[in-house]
Design a protein around this motif. Structure first.
Motif, PDB file in Angstrom:
ATOM      1  N   TRP A  13     -14.255   6.719   5.682  1.00 27.67           N
ATOM      2  CA  TRP A  13     -14.574   7.730   4.670  1.00 27.67           C
ATOM      3  C   TRP A  13     -14.652   9.121   5.289  1.00 27.67           C
ATOM      4  O   TRP A  13     -14.171  10.106   4.706  1.00 27.67           O
ATOM      5  CB  TRP A  13     -15.904   7.400   3.993  1.00 27.67           C
ATOM      6  N   ALA A  16     -11.120  10.245   6.268  1.00 29.61           N
ATOM      7  CA  ALA A  16     -10.351  10.500   5.051  1.00 29.61           C
ATOM      8  C   ALA A  16     -10.772  11.804   4.395  1.00 29.61           C
ATOM      9  O   ALA A  16      -9.936  12.568   3.898  1.00 29.61           O
ATOM     10  CB  ALA A  16     -10.538   9.336   4.069  1.00 29.61           C
ATOM     11  N   VAL A 139      -7.363   5.582   5.227  1.00 29.75           N
ATOM     12  CA  VAL A 139      -7.397   6.984   5.673  1.00 29.75           C
ATOM     13  C   VAL A 139      -6.150   7.752   5.236  1.00 29.75           C
ATOM     14  O   VAL A 139      -6.210   8.949   4.958  1.00 29.75           O
ATOM     15  CB  VAL A 139      -7.569   7.031   7.208  1.00 29.75           C
TER      16      VAL A 139
END
Length: 480
Positions: A13, A16, A139
């Motif tokens: 996360w 990303a 990602v």
């Protein structure tokens, strides 16, 4: 010490989010250029440097990122990168003139250059190879939807508020990312402190920066053919000098001998050529929708959304597809599918039902997402853990070059086929753009041949969790 399972949960996360910021900012400014020019009381053409300075920052900073991560640790470098990026975003929003805006965008590009390869390095070192596909697959989604959303989001922000808000939206995202870095970012460092290759940095960064800038402004009337040719020769000469230099020292900035790893070499080369076709779509599709179909900008932006949604949905299928069919079959067949999907846009013209356009866009997003997830993970299939930092830096550097070539390909094709066509003649514009789609489709189809050189078990350590036995690979003169 943060629990490893917690790191695995939050790290994708975090990376990303940072990658989305970087990719979104690369394109969001384009639609705001007229408003920025009016506010700063300059001509829109004079703000070309605002766009190119960001590209230059990326080109210069990416080669340095691997050395910095090895020397100072991934957590510290990633934290500094997001901090620089966020502060530069604020400076962009507060810019009083074009010079301040250009300098702030250059600083923003330098921050973004550190985020992408260092974040990818953290992913590669955190996840074992049999879990790497799922993490990288997650990602890569922001990298696909960022360029699609950028022009639409930028246009809506400028329409409803001020162009300065485009840059201020990065502040809360950046602060949230900094908190996650401090809490959940692992801190990996290199096993040995290699010296910085200053001469290599100067040669490679200068050559890459000149080439990236040249490709970005290609086709402008302000750049005559002789000047463009001299700049091209200079950039090629600098990059050639770097190659000569890198093969003769122990600790080069980018270790070109890593291309002896066949899967890494094929992944980088195949990705480079594939992006020549795919990279032209951001130029051609808005022109097709707005000039060929006569749609307003907001509807044109909405038609870019199905591809983003399909890219997000693909992540559920990619691991199973690669485990079932393998990298060789997926990449060769999927590259053909991408080429055929690009060619299908030749069927779109005035009067084409929206559901046909949406269906083609969905297919495009699905195949593109599967392609990039496959290529980006294949690059690390046979890379030793100690070489992961160098592989990440090299992969990111050549991806940046391929993005520049892809954008240039789209610009060249668009200019070539549109020519003197009157923009109010929808039929003529659509027909000219159809030739452009055919050209990009042919380039993509040709790139499929590179992936035929893979072997049936290449990438099994990632897609199936199987460790491949070491092979003695003869050194040849092919494809480095």
């Amino acid at each position: 010490m943060t629990d490893p399972s917690t790191i695995k949960r939050y790290l994708p996360w975090l990376v990303a989010t940072a990658l989305f910021m970087e990719q979104l900012d690369a394109t969001i400014v384009n639609t705001a250029i007229p408003s920025i020019a009016a506010s700063l009381q300059v001509t829109p053409l004079s703000l070309k440097s605002v766009v190119t300075s960001y590209i230059l920052g990326l080109a210069v900073g990416i080669p340095l990122s691997g050395w910095m991560a090895d020397r100072f640790g991934t957590r510290r470098v990633f934290f500094i990168a997001i901090t620089v990026f966020t502060i530069a975003s604020v400076l962009c929003g507060l810019s009083l003139d074009a010079q301040m805006m250009t300098a702030a965008r250059l600083l923003q590009g330098l921050g973004g250059a550190m985020m992408m390869p260092v974040g990818r390095l953290a992913i590669v070192r955190t996840f074992p190879k049999n879990e790497l596909l799922g993490a990288m697959n997650f990602v890569i989604i922001p990298a696909l939807i960022g360029p699609l959303l950028g022009p639409t989001v930028g246009g809506l922000i400028v329409h409803w508020t001020s162009w300065r808000v485009i840059f201020f939206v990065n502040v809360p995202v950046g602060l949230g990312a900094l908190y996650l870095v401090w809490k959940h970012m692992p801190d990996y460092q290199g096993h040995e402190r290699r010296p910085l290759d200053v001469l290599g940095l100067l040669l490679f960064s200068s050559g890459t920066a000149i080439l990236s800038w040249l490709l970005e402004v290609f086709g402008e009337h302000s750049l005559d053919l002789l000047t463009a040719g001299l700049l091209l020769a200079l950039s090629v000469g600098l990059l050639g000098a770097y190659a000569w230099h890198a093969l003769r020292i122990r600790h080069p900035l980018l270790r070109l001998t890593l291309f002896k790893v066949r899967t890494f070499r094929i992944s980088v080369a195949g990705g480079f050529l594939t992006r020549l076709g795919v990279g032209g779509l951001p130029f051609l599709l808005p022109l097709l929708y707005q000039l060929g179909l006569g749609l307003p900008a907001w509807q044109s932006g909405l038609l870019m959304m199905p591809a983003a949604l399909a890219a997000m949905g693909m992540k559920m299928f990619a691991p199973r597809l690669l485990a079932r069919f393998g990298y060789r079959n997926i990449l060769t067949a999927n590259t053909v599918c991408i080429g055929l999907t690009i060619a299908m846009f030749m069927l779109v013209g005035p009067g084409t039902p929206f559901y046909v356009i949406v269906a083609i866009s969905l297919a495009q997003g699905f195949f593109n997402s599967l392609q990039f997830s496959s290529m980006n993970t294949l690059a690390y299939a046979d890379i030793e853990p100690g070489d992961s930092s160098m592989a990440s830096t090299m992969s990111s550097s050549f991806q940046q070059l391929s993005m520049s070539f892809g954008l240039a390909a789209g610009s060249i094709v668009t200019a070539w086929f549109l020519g003197p066509v009157a923009q109010d003649n929808r039929e003529a514009v659509a027909q000219a753009l159809h030739h452009g789609f055919a050209t990009l489709a042919a380039l993509t189809l040709l790139s499929s041949g590179i992936f035929w050189r893979l072997r049936s078990n290449d990438g099994d350590s990632i897609s199936r969790g199987q460790v491949k036995a070491k092979e003695a690979e003869p050194v040849t003169s092919e494809g480095v």
